[in-house]
Design a protein around this motif. Structure first.
Motif, PDB file in Angstrom:
ATOM      1  N   TRP A  24      50.593  31.445  32.483  1.00  0.00           N
ATOM      2  CA  TRP A  24      51.794  30.776  32.976  1.00  0.00           C
ATOM      3  C   TRP A  24      51.477  29.440  33.661  1.00  0.00           C
ATOM      4  CZ3 TRP A  24      55.439  33.069  30.560  1.00  0.00           C
ATOM      5  CH2 TRP A  24      55.371  34.443  30.317  1.00  0.00           C
ATOM      6  N   GLN A  25      50.223  29.069  33.702  1.00  0.00           N
ATOM      7  CA  GLN A  25      49.838  27.821  34.350  1.00  0.00           C
ATOM      8  C   GLN A  25      50.073  26.624  33.422  1.00  0.00           C
ATOM      9  OE1 GLN A  25      46.230  27.611  36.663  1.00  0.00           O
ATOM     10  NE2 GLN A  25      46.103  29.850  36.846  1.00  0.00           N
ATOM     11  N   PRO A  26      50.345  25.461  34.018  1.00  0.00           N
ATOM     12  CA  PRO A  26      50.595  24.263  33.195  1.00  0.00           C
ATOM     13  C   PRO A  26      49.330  23.774  32.520  1.00  0.00           C
ATOM     14  CG  PRO A  26      50.560  23.702  35.535  1.00  0.00           C
ATOM     15  CD  PRO A  26      50.499  25.196  35.457  1.00  0.00           C
ATOM     16  N   LEU A  27      49.500  23.240  31.301  1.00  0.00           N
ATOM     17  CA  LEU A  27      48.375  22.724  30.524  1.00  0.00           C
ATOM     18  C   LEU A  27      48.900  21.657  29.574  1.00  0.00           C
ATOM     19  CD1 LEU A  27      45.363  22.975  29.644  1.00  0.00           C
ATOM     20  CD2 LEU A  27      46.132  24.637  27.948  1.00  0.00           C
ATOM     21  N   ALA A  28      48.452  20.425  29.768  1.00  0.00           N
ATOM     22  CA  ALA A  28      48.849  19.307  28.894  1.00  0.00           C
ATOM     23  C   ALA A  28      50.359  19.214  28.750  1.00  0.00           C
ATOM     24  CB  ALA A  28      48.185  19.447  27.518  1.00  0.00           C
ATOM     25  N   GLY A  29      51.067  19.354  29.859  1.00  0.00           N
ATOM     26  CA  GLY A  29      52.512  19.173  29.868  1.00  0.00           C
ATOM     27  C   GLY A  29      53.327  20.404  29.530  1.00  0.00           C
ATOM     28  N   ARG A  30      52.673  21.520  29.219  1.00  0.00           N
ATOM     29  CA  ARG A  30      53.381  22.749  28.894  1.00  0.00           C
ATOM     30  C   ARG A  30      52.638  23.900  29.565  1.00  0.00           C
ATOM     31  NH1 ARG A  30      54.188  23.249  22.689  1.00  0.00           N
ATOM     32  NH2 ARG A  30      56.181  24.138  23.303  1.00  0.00           N
ATOM     33  N   ASP A  34      53.008  28.796  26.050  1.00  0.00           N
ATOM     34  CA  ASP A  34      53.852  28.049  25.112  1.00  0.00           C
ATOM     35  C   ASP A  34      53.018  27.474  23.975  1.00  0.00           C
ATOM     36  OD1 ASP A  34      56.105  28.537  26.699  1.00  0.00           O
ATOM     37  OD2 ASP A  34      55.690  26.796  27.950  1.00  0.00           O
ATOM     38  N   TRP A  35      51.820  26.955  24.296  1.00  0.00           N
ATOM     39  CA  TRP A  35      50.934  26.432  23.254  1.00  0.00           C
ATOM     40  C   TRP A  35      50.558  27.541  22.276  1.00  0.00           C
ATOM     41  CZ3 TRP A  35      50.276  21.494  22.373  1.00  0.00           C
ATOM     42  CH2 TRP A  35      50.408  20.566  23.414  1.00  0.00           C
ATOM     43  N   THR A  36      50.223  28.706  22.823  1.00  0.00           N
ATOM     44  CA  THR A  36      49.769  29.806  21.971  1.00  0.00           C
ATOM     45  C   THR A  36      50.886  30.292  21.062  1.00  0.00           C
ATOM     46  OG1 THR A  36      48.257  30.479  23.750  1.00  0.00           O
ATOM     47  CG2 THR A  36      48.669  32.078  21.994  1.00  0.00           C
ATOM     48  N   LEU A  53      53.766  41.519  27.724  1.00  0.00           N
ATOM     49  CA  LEU A  53      53.811  40.902  29.045  1.00  0.00           C
ATOM     50  C   LEU A  53      53.710  41.935  30.153  1.00  0.00           C
ATOM     51  CD1 LEU A  53      56.767  38.395  28.496  1.00  0.00           C
ATOM     52  CD2 LEU A  53      54.321  37.872  28.428  1.00  0.00           C
ATOM     53  N   HIS A  54      53.229  41.499  31.284  1.00  0.00           N
ATOM     54  CA  HIS A  54      53.269  42.304  32.507  1.00  0.00           C
ATOM     55  C   HIS A  54      54.728  42.509  32.903  1.00  0.00           C
ATOM     56  CE1 HIS A  54      52.732  43.357  36.776  1.00  0.00           C
ATOM     57  NE2 HIS A  54      51.495  43.688  36.456  1.00  0.00           N
ATOM     58  N   ALA A  55      55.026  43.651  33.507  1.00  0.00           N
ATOM     59  CA  ALA A  55      56.411  43.963  33.880  1.00  0.00           C
ATOM     60  C   ALA A  55      57.025  42.876  34.758  1.00  0.00           C
ATOM     61  CB  ALA A  55      56.460  45.317  34.591  1.00  0.00           C
ATOM     62  N   ILE A  58      58.446  39.549  32.472  1.00  0.00           N
ATOM     63  CA  ILE A  58      59.311  39.692  31.297  1.00  0.00           C
ATOM     64  C   ILE A  58      60.296  38.533  31.164  1.00  0.00           C
ATOM     65  CG2 ILE A  58      61.061  41.130  30.188  1.00  0.00           C
ATOM     66  CD1 ILE A  58      58.263  42.309  30.066  1.00  0.00           C
ATOM     67  N   ASP A  59      60.830  38.053  32.276  1.00  0.00           N
ATOM     68  CA  ASP A  59      61.857  37.006  32.228  1.00  0.00           C
ATOM     69  C   ASP A  59      61.277  35.594  32.140  1.00  0.00           C
ATOM     70  OD1 ASP A  59      63.844  38.932  32.393  1.00  0.00           O
ATOM     71  OD2 ASP A  59      63.918  38.859  34.585  1.00  0.00           O
ATOM     72  N   ARG A  60      59.965  35.461  32.133  1.00  0.00           N
ATOM     73  CA  ARG A  60      59.355  34.131  32.111  1.00  0.00           C
ATOM     74  C   ARG A  60      59.330  33.504  30.718  1.00  0.00           C
ATOM     75  NH1 ARG A  60      56.158  32.414  36.409  1.00  0.00           N
ATOM     76  NH2 ARG A  60      55.759  33.926  38.077  1.00  0.00           N
TER      77      ARG A  60
END
Length: 379
Positions: A24-30, A34-36, A53-55, A58-60
């Protein structure tokens, strides 16, 4: 054959540092995840993606029509098994199991694993031969050497016949280093696919810097704009961004004259240098007479996906004195979300007047201006 992906993203990733789990950490603007996910969305042969996902997370995840979510467990093996179990009701022929932290994976590498499965392999996984000398050590000193012949560094995605790997995981007791280990324990033969040095796994804080450099060089970012106008005529409502807005006049056009959707559609086509709606849906063709504009917008979205692009965000401005857009903006946002698969917080719908100037000021019609951003990860 049907192919699905299972992305394991339930871990906490404490070695990577930061206030959030690494996915969930930012990487190159995303975000890393999201990249994966987008790398797998860019492969036409992948019909669905299950993200474990971890419980608490779920909403992330940003909703998408091709993405499902399963809840993870205490270990990686349990998380994978949970994900496979969630897919068993509508099983694919093949499944690719991938670690979310390998965010520099390319569609080409994914396709290479799929190709091996389609060629008849029961299981296939990417790996790189070990080229460095290998030592053993203790107390900060070298205690011996090891032969590196026939040794490989394992990567993901690891691909399998779905029914076979599901049975293997259900029969496996305890944890496992990866899914190849589970497959080998079940007696399966695993074919080796040539890996990629750039397919690194984020494990430690310094890995973010290397991954960021790789991804920044692999981004194809496109910005497209669209503009459309429709005049008023007889009617009791206007179709605007997928919502029937009550009004004492309607908008006139060959289709349903949804000026907002038309502008967004042209913006997507424009970002890909694919012309406009008229190229893909000629007004001279009677089959499009009175057509609902979500057909056009969905076609543009699907075309972007086929070309490997993900729509990052879209923004549309409606220019009119009346009807008032504000009370309907959220409904429009939600309607566009349903058509495009984008999360509502990536869709902006707003309005302005032209200060009683021009044809919109005289309430002769409505104009719409739109902008979209498309992103593709390149090899």
């Amino acid at each position: 054959m049907t192919n699905a992906a299972l992305i394991v993203a339930a871990g906490r990733g404490t070695r990577a540092g930061g206030d959030l789990p690494k996915q969930w950490q930012p990487l190159a603007g995303r975000r890393v995840i999201d990249w994966t996910v987008d790398a797998f969305l860019a492969v036409p042969g992948i019909t669905s993606i299950t993200v474990v996902l971890h419980a608490d997370d779920i909403d992330r995840l940003v909703p998408h029509p091709r993405i499902r979510v399963a809840e993870g467990g205490a270990t990686r093996a349990i998380s994978v098994r949970n994900g496979l179990d969630s897919m068993a009701g509508d099983p694919p022929d093949h499944v690719l199991i991938h670690d979310v932290a390998r965010c520099c994976i390319t569609p080409e590498q994914i396709s290479a694993v799929l190709d091996m499965l389609h060629a008849g392999a029961v299981a296939a996984a990417p790996a790189l031969p070990v080229t460095d000398a290998l030592w053993t050590g203790a107390g900060g000193h070298v205690t011996g050497t090891r032969d590196r012949a026939d040794l490989y560094r394992a990567q993901t995605p690891q691909g399998f016949e779905f029914a076979t790997i599901l049975a293997a995981h259900r029969a496996h007791a305890g944890d496992a280093a990866d899914d190849v280990a589970v497959a080998r324990a079940a007696g399966l033969s695993v074919a080796i696919v040539e890996g990629d040095e750039d397919n690194l796994k984020i494990t430690h804080p310094q890995d973010f810097g290397r991954a960021s450099k790789l991804l920044e060089h692999k981004m194809d970012i496109r910005i497209g704009t669209g503009f459309d106008v429709h005049r008023f005529g007889p009617g009791d409502h206007c179709m605007l961004c997928g919502v029937a807005v009550p009004h004492d006049r309607g908008l006139q056009g060959h289709s349903d004259a949804d000026v907002g959707m038309h502008a967004l559609t042209d913006a997507i086509y424009g970002a890909m240098a694919e012309g406009d709606i008229g190229r893909h849906f000629p007004p001279s063709d009677p089959q499009w007479k009175g057509a609902e504009s979500h057909v056009f917008l969905r076609h543009a979205v699907d075309l972007a996906s086929q070309k490997g692009f993900t729509i990052n965000n879209m923004d549309v401005t409606l220019v009119c004195e009346r009807p008032k857009i504000g009370p309907h903006a959220q409904a429009m946002q939600e309607a566009l979300s349903r058509v495009t698969g984008l999360a509502p917080d990536r869709i902006s719908v707003k309005a302005t007047t032209s200060e009683r100037l021009g044809f919109t000021g005289r309430e002769e019609g409505i104009a719409a201006q739109a902008a979209v951003t498309l992103v593709k990860t390149c090899a």
